[in-house]
Design an enzyme around this catalytic site. Sequence first.
Site, PDB file in Angstrom:
ATOM      1  N   PRO A 155     -74.416 -13.660  12.411  1.00 55.31           N
ATOM      2  CA  PRO A 155     -75.311 -15.450  12.206  1.00 55.31           C
ATOM      3  C   PRO A 155     -76.287 -15.256  13.475  1.00 55.31           C
ATOM      4  CG  PRO A 155     -72.927 -15.178  13.857  1.00 55.31           C
ATOM      5  CD  PRO A 155     -72.886 -14.425  12.896  1.00 55.31           C
ATOM      6  N   ASN A 156     -77.467 -15.827  13.430  1.00 53.38           N
ATOM      7  CA  ASN A 156     -78.455 -16.027  13.879  1.00 53.38           C
ATOM      8  C   ASN A 156     -79.549 -14.855  13.201  1.00 53.38           C
ATOM      9  OD1 ASN A 156     -78.624 -18.297  15.699  1.00 53.38           O
ATOM     10  ND2 ASN A 156     -76.292 -16.682  16.328  1.00 53.38           N
ATOM     11  N   ARG A 202     -86.704 -14.622  17.224  1.00 49.78           N
ATOM     12  CA  ARG A 202     -85.817 -14.127  17.911  1.00 49.78           C
ATOM     13  C   ARG A 202     -85.354 -13.255  19.079  1.00 49.78           C
ATOM     14  NH1 ARG A 202     -79.467 -12.542  16.745  1.00 49.78           N
ATOM     15  NH2 ARG A 202     -78.720 -13.401  18.896  1.00 49.78           N
ATOM     16  N   TYR A 238     -83.737  -8.157  20.631  1.00 48.63           N
ATOM     17  CA  TYR A 238     -83.830  -7.283  19.298  1.00 48.63           C
ATOM     18  C   TYR A 238     -84.871  -7.081  18.158  1.00 48.63           C
ATOM     19  CZ  TYR A 238     -79.423 -10.363  20.004  1.00 48.63           C
ATOM     20  OH  TYR A 238     -78.727 -11.080  21.090  1.00 48.63           O
ATOM     21  N   ASN A 261     -74.031  -5.915  11.329  1.00 42.76           N
ATOM     22  CA  ASN A 261     -73.546  -6.371  12.326  1.00 42.76           C
ATOM     23  C   ASN A 261     -73.178  -7.802  12.445  1.00 42.76           C
ATOM     24  OD1 ASN A 261     -74.567  -7.580  14.666  1.00 42.76           O
ATOM     25  ND2 ASN A 261     -76.959  -6.852  14.536  1.00 42.76           N
ATOM     26  N   ALA A 299     -72.231 -12.502  16.766  1.00 42.26           N
ATOM     27  CA  ALA A 299     -71.658 -13.193  17.888  1.00 42.26           C
ATOM     28  C   ALA A 299     -70.499 -13.202  17.619  1.00 42.26           C
ATOM     29  CB  ALA A 299     -72.288 -14.142  18.116  1.00 42.26           C
ATOM     30  N   GLU A 326     -69.960  -0.265  12.221  1.00 48.02           N
ATOM     31  CA  GLU A 326     -70.151  -1.623  12.647  1.00 48.02           C
ATOM     32  C   GLU A 326     -71.775  -1.352  14.040  1.00 48.02           C
ATOM     33  OE1 GLU A 326     -67.305  -2.200  16.452  1.00 48.02           O
ATOM     34  OE2 GLU A 326     -68.932  -3.830  16.926  1.00 48.02           O
ATOM     35  N   HIS A 382     -75.206  -2.989  16.122  1.00 52.51           N
ATOM     36  CA  HIS A 382     -75.853  -3.620  17.392  1.00 52.51           C
ATOM     37  C   HIS A 382     -77.114  -3.784  17.382  1.00 52.51           C
ATOM     38  CE1 HIS A 382     -72.711  -5.342  17.249  1.00 52.51           C
ATOM     39  NE2 HIS A 382     -71.617  -4.490  17.434  1.00 52.51           N
ATOM     40  N   ARG A 441     -75.173  -5.109  28.211  1.00 48.51           N
ATOM     41  CA  ARG A 441     -75.459  -6.613  28.244  1.00 48.51           C
ATOM     42  C   ARG A 441     -74.478  -7.896  29.076  1.00 48.51           C
ATOM     43  NH1 ARG A 441     -78.097  -8.568  22.947  1.00 48.51           N
ATOM     44  NH2 ARG A 441     -78.319 -10.565  23.797  1.00 48.51           N
TER      45      ARG A 441
HETATM   46  C1  DQA Z   1     -76.258  -8.629  18.378  1.00 49.94           C
HETATM   47  C2  DQA Z   1     -75.201  -8.294  19.774  1.00 49.94           C
HETATM   48  C3  DQA Z   1     -74.941 -10.032  19.806  1.00 49.94           C
HETATM   49  O1  DQA Z   1     -74.208  -9.701  21.518  1.00 49.94           O
HETATM   50  C4  DQA Z   1     -75.427 -10.502  19.498  1.00 49.94           C
HETATM   51  O2  DQA Z   1     -74.515 -11.939  19.655  1.00 49.94           O
HETATM   52  C5  DQA Z   1     -76.448 -10.759  18.312  1.00 49.94           C
HETATM   53  C6  DQA Z   1     -76.748  -9.823  17.633  1.00 49.94           C
HETATM   54  C7  DQA Z   1     -77.074  -6.404  18.452  1.00 49.94           C
HETATM   55  O3  DQA Z   1     -77.627  -6.712  16.933  1.00 49.94           O
HETATM   56  O4  DQA Z   1     -77.165  -6.709  19.453  1.00 49.94           O
HETATM   57  O5  DQA Z   1     -76.568 -11.635  17.957  1.00 49.94           O
HETATM   58  O6  DQA Z   1     -75.171  -7.622  17.407  1.00 49.94           O
END
Ligand code: DQA
Length: 148
Positions: free
Chosen positions: A12-13, A20, A25, A77, A80, A101, A103, A110
Site C-alpha cells: 500500500p501507498n 510521497r 522514499y 515490499n 505498512a 523482502e 524496504h 525509524r
Molecule cells: C516501507 C517501510 C514501511 O514501514 C512503510 O509503511 C512503507 C514503506 C519502505 O519501503 O521503506 O510504506 O516498506
Amino acid sequence: MSQAKVLVLHGPNLNLLGTREPEIYGHETLDDINNLLYEKAAFNGWEVKALQSNHEGALIDAIHAARLDGTAAIIINPAAFTHTSVAILDALNAFDGKVIEVHLSNVHKRESFRHHSYVSLRADGVIAGLGSQGYLAALDALIKAADA
Ligand code: DQA
C-alpha cells in the site's frame, strides 16, 4: 536457470512513490523502479511481473497465483502490511520458492512500530535502506544464486 519467473509485489501507498515523502522514499516513481527491474530481468533472460496493490487480499491472491504458475521467487515490499499482516506471512509460507523482502527506507532507523516484520519470519533475505537499489540487489541475488 534461464527464463525464471519472479513476482515483484509492492504494498500500500507505494503507487505514490516519487511524490510521497520523497525525503524518505526518494524521487523515483514505481514505474521507474519496475522498469529497472524489467530491464535487468530481460538482460538476464528472466521474467519479472510487477504488481502494486493497496489491498491486502489482492497481494494474497497474487501470492496464491504464484504457487501455480511456475514463479520461482517473490520480491516483496509489503509496505505498512509488513508490520501488521499475519495473512501475508501465511500466504508466503504456502509458497515454495525464494522470498526476498525489500524496504526502500531503513525501517530500523525509524519508529519502533516499523522494527517488527511478520514477513521477515519467512523471507530468505531482507534488504532495507538502499532505496530502489534494494530491489535490483534482490533480483541480482536471485539470478546469481540460480547460476551458482
Ligand atoms: C516501507 C517501510 C514501511 O514501514 C512503510 O509503511 C512503507 C514503506 C519502505 O519501503 O521503506 O510504506 O516498506
